[in-house]
Design a protein around this motif. Structure first.
Motif, short mmCIF file in Angstrom:
data_model
loop_
_atom_site.label_atom_id
_atom_site.label_comp_id
_atom_site.label_asym_id
_atom_site.label_seq_id
_atom_site.Cartn_x
_atom_site.Cartn_y
_atom_site.Cartn_z
N PHE A 1 10.64 -50.13 -12.14
CA PHE A 1 10.28 -50.10 -13.18
C PHE A 1 9.91 -51.22 -13.89
N SER A 2 10.39 -51.97 -13.49
CA SER A 2 9.09 -53.09 -14.18
C SER A 2 7.51 -53.74 -13.55
N LEU B 1 21.43 -50.21 -9.85
CA LEU B 1 20.24 -49.44 -10.81
C LEU B 1 19.32 -49.79 -9.51
N VAL C 1 8.64 -57.38 -7.04
CA VAL C 1 10.13 -57.69 -7.39
C VAL C 1 10.67 -57.42 -5.82
N MET D 1 15.03 -49.53 -10.72
CA MET D 1 14.74 -51.14 -11.21
C MET D 1 13.91 -51.86 -11.18
N GLN E 1 4.62 -54.81 -15.65
CA GLN E 1 4.08 -55.22 -16.44
C GLN E 1 4.43 -56.81 -15.85
N VAL E 2 4.86 -56.92 -14.70
CA VAL E 2 5.15 -57.91 -14.38
C VAL E 2 3.84 -58.46 -12.96
#
Lengths: 128, 128
Positions: B101-102, B95, B110, B98, B105-106
DNA sequence: GTACGTGCAAATATTTTGCAGCAGT
DNA sequence: ACTGCTGCAAAATATTTGCACGTAC
């Protein structure tokens, strides 16, 4: 550090490449003991670390040697900072079709799944 | 086993519920040492295991106390059998969105992610 | 009163490290 | 020859366990 090659390290890598069982250090040691009767576990661990540093293999862990506990039972994911070791919750929507998605290949019963993101957290980024 | 309640266990659970830092046993011990001057690490570990059995908390691990190594560097995921401990590769498509996508928030960078599926493998299902 | 929980210390389990000799470049 | 690598054993790290006493039910 300038790495040399060694028979032991070469065989450890070959062994890891030839299996998909995600071995432990001790399993590798047992496999190679016949070939290198004087082999020691220390050598296996040392080489596994070197192979990791060289990017040849990976290691299934959470970036620390401590067990970590989580009091949130709602499904959620984790972000692990590779610099400071902090673990943060990622409350993104849970991918509920995940279980069926992986089923055809695994052929077992998938009960739950877990996702971890690895990277550098905001606090550590600021320190650059 | 019939569990009773204890002040120590109650506070350990409260502490875990009140934080999102995914503490280690030793951090919990330090936090509660003021309140229970005679507290021991053994008690903390024992209670963490009991709380896990009761389904009150979870534990971030791979179902075994051994480090496990992986010689495949292509991105892939894992399926862990909770009965026999076997770890299998899941070669489903990665994916790739991904990471972004995150991100919101983080708020960190990433770099990669990992997915593990947990359940019962085909071999263990047969044994039922 | 019964048997689970606790603290303490010792035991386990796993991984790392110091050292002296061996080996790759 | 220089410096990394090895085996061995001891140390370090993290978690579990046996025991005697205390405590919840």
């Amino acid at each position: 550090m300038q790495y040399r090659s060694s028979k032991q390290r070469k065989r450890i890598l070959e062994l890891l490449r030839s299996t998909d069982t995600h071995p432990t250090a001790s399993w590798i040691y047992d496999q190679l003991k016949g070939e290198f009767p004087a082999l020691s576990l220390g050598t296996v661990y040392r080489n596994l670390r070197i192979l990791q540093e060289q990017g040849e293999i990976t290691h299934l862990d959470f970036g620390s040697t401590f067990d970590r506990f989580d009091g949130r039972m709602e499904p959620h994911y984790h972000f692990v900072c590779e610099r400071c070791g902090k673990v943060m919750d990622v409350m993104m929507p849970v991918l509920s079709d995940m279980e069926t998605f992986s089923c055809p290949q695994v052929k077992g019963k998938v009960l739950r799944h877990r996702i971890e993101f690895f990277g550098i957290c905001q606090d550590c980024l600021k320190q650059d």
